[in-house]
Write an enzyme that holds these catalytic residues in place. Structure first.
Site, short mmCIF file in Angstrom:
data_model
loop_
_atom_site.label_atom_id
_atom_site.label_comp_id
_atom_site.label_asym_id
_atom_site.label_seq_id
_atom_site.Cartn_x
_atom_site.Cartn_y
_atom_site.Cartn_z
N ARG A 92 32.17 64.82 52.13
CA ARG A 92 30.96 64.34 51.45
C ARG A 92 29.72 64.37 52.32
NH1 ARG A 92 34.84 60.51 49.30
NH2 ARG A 92 35.31 61.08 47.13
N LYS B 124 17.75 74.34 52.48
CA LYS B 124 18.43 75.01 51.37
C LYS B 124 19.74 75.61 51.88
CE LYS B 124 14.93 76.43 48.02
NZ LYS B 124 14.34 77.60 47.33
N GLU C 38 9.36 88.11 55.08
CA GLU C 38 9.18 86.68 54.88
C GLU C 38 7.96 86.16 55.66
OE1 GLU C 38 10.56 84.77 52.78
OE2 GLU C 38 12.57 85.51 52.31
N LYS D 48 5.94 76.64 56.45
CA LYS D 48 7.10 76.21 55.66
C LYS D 48 7.34 74.72 55.83
CE LYS D 48 11.61 77.25 53.95
NZ LYS D 48 12.73 78.21 53.86
N GLU E 9 12.08 71.12 45.76
CA GLU E 9 11.51 72.19 44.94
C GLU E 9 11.24 71.74 43.51
OE1 GLU E 9 12.82 76.65 43.82
OE2 GLU E 9 12.93 76.21 45.95
N ARG F 268 7.00 73.50 46.53
CA ARG F 268 7.93 74.35 47.27
C ARG F 268 8.28 75.63 46.51
NH1 ARG F 268 13.31 72.56 50.75
NH2 ARG F 268 13.87 74.67 51.37
N ASN G 125 8.99 81.02 46.71
CA ASN G 125 9.79 82.04 46.03
C ASN G 125 8.97 83.26 45.61
OD1 ASN G 125 12.38 80.69 46.03
ND2 ASN G 125 11.50 79.26 44.56
N HIS H 177 10.66 86.55 44.94
CA HIS H 177 12.11 86.33 44.92
C HIS H 177 12.75 86.54 43.55
CE1 HIS H 177 11.37 84.90 48.92
NE2 HIS H 177 12.62 84.54 49.10
N HIS I 228 15.90 88.83 43.75
CA HIS I 228 17.26 88.42 43.38
C HIS I 228 17.85 89.36 42.33
CE1 HIS I 228 16.56 84.01 44.88
NE2 HIS I 228 16.65 84.90 45.86
N HIS J 72 18.29 90.92 52.26
CA HIS J 72 17.49 90.01 51.45
C HIS J 72 15.99 90.23 51.67
CE1 HIS J 72 16.16 86.46 49.35
NE2 HIS J 72 15.64 85.95 50.46
#
Length: 369
Positions: free
Chosen positions: A119, A141, A183, A225, A235, A239, A243, A246, A250, A263
């Site tokens: 956990r 993330k 990036e 960032k 997000e 935030r 993206n 992205h 993706h 990526h």
């Protein structure tokens, strides 16, 4: 050493940036840690794992190494279980600390393992690619991929620290450098027009990994960032602008198969596509979209996407995490240095795809390893 602080509800931590930082990893180890679980892959391990182990051992803690298969194609549930198998076999408890030594795949999967093992246990990011140093290691993330979409199973979970050794970039392939620079220029496009212009002026030095240029690029990217993540950890608002490019990226990764393009290569191309969509959807001047296209090409990333077929493009984008109530929401630019999150009419999306998808043999729709 340059230090950038990240301050979120989920945790406060330093990003330490310096040459030779790999030899000082013990600085980040908490006093009550039991086992240090070094998660890496064979490629990175051959270069840096022994050195990282030696540095971590200076803390006086036991070090357990777990090597995962290399590549985006292995960022999945089955590979994640290899971490759990290794830790459970060695009876790692809740005071164990995972140390992620590698690029974005290792950082994401090791961070997710930390988020859910017993956990939640602590972890440290030690990114070894430019892309992971400026982006994926910062902000908490963590995730694994699902065949239907990238990073669909994950958690927001902040590390104890991010330790960036700029020297390790000297072993990167040029293709990895280009992917990381995508990036870097993203931050300029969405947040800092002056930084974007600086990247244009220094693109040759950046591709050559000149130390002063790279150090500034990493530090400024991390500062930008950290600012965004500190404002919006999970997000729910600001935030989302990170993206930019992205949603298209993706779709490229899922459509071609994860790992076919890096990526960052997909993000570079996706930014060109998002910039063209911005011209019609949010009024970005065409000259600014042309600047983005030119800089993406200058850093060595593709500027044309693969011809997946418009229907498949739309299907993949529809399945992206950023879709809400059936509407694809894009991060677009009204002007350089400013980003908004908004839906776009399908006819405008189709037009952007028409302009940015390769349909001739001469178009730059593939990458060369």
């Amino acid at each position: 050493m340059k230090e950038v602080r990240v301050d979120t509800p989920g945790g406060r931590y330093p990003i330490r940036i310096a040459p030779g930082r790999l030899d000082h990893l013990a600085d980040a180890v908490p006093a009550d840690a039991t086992t240090l679980v070094l998660v890496t892959n064979p490629t990175v391990a051959a270069l840096y794992a022994d050195r990282a182990e030696a540095a971590l051992a200076k803390s006086g803690k036991k070090v357990l190494r777990i090597e995962l298969p290399d590549g985006e194609a292995y960022k999945d549930w089955q590979t994640l279980n290899l971490i759990f198998d290794g830790m459970l076999a060695q009876h790692c408890d809740r005071r164990a600390v995972i140390v992620a030594l590698g690029g974005g795949v290792i950082g994401d999967i090791a961070g997710f393992a930390a988020a859910v093992y017993m956990r939640g246990i602590r972890f440290i990011q030690v990114p070894t690619t430019l892309l992971s140093q400026v982006d994926s290691s910062v902000g908490g993330k963590t995730a694994v991929n699902h065949p239907i979409g990238k990073n669909m199973i994950g958690a927001f979970y902040q590390p104890l620290a991010v330790e960036i050794d700029t020297d390790v970039l000297n072993t990167l392939a040029p293709r990895e450098v280009s992917a990381g620079l995508a990036e870097v220029i993203k931050y300029g496009a969405i947040l800092d027009a002056d930084f974007f212009a600086w990247c244009e002026d220094n693109v040759v030095a950046l591709r050559a990994l000149e130390p002063a240029a790279v150090a500034h690029a990493i530090a400024r990217s991390c500062e930008l960032k950290a600012f965004v993540v500190s404002q919006d950890e999970r997000e729910t608002g600001l935030r989302a602008i990170l993206n930019f490019g992205h949603t298209f990226a993706h779709a490229i990764e899922a459509g071609l198969g994860f790992g076919t393009w890096l990526h960052g290569e997909a993000v570079g191309c996706g930014m060109v596509q998002a910039a063209e969509l911005s011209v019609t959807a949010t009024g970005l001047p065409q000259r600014e979209a042309d600047r983005i296209r030119a800089l993406v090409q200058a850093i060595g990333c593709p500027i044309y996407g693969p011809d997946l077929g418009t229907a498949r493009w739309l299907d993949y984008m529809q399945g992206d995490k950023k879709t809400e109530a059936g509407q694809i929401r894009f991060v677009l630019l009204p002007r350089m240095g400013e980003a908004v999150r908004t839906p776009a009419p399908e006819d405008q999306v189709r037009q952007a795809l028409e302009l940015t998808v390769a349909k001739t043999a001469g178009a730059q729709a593939t990458v060369v390893a």
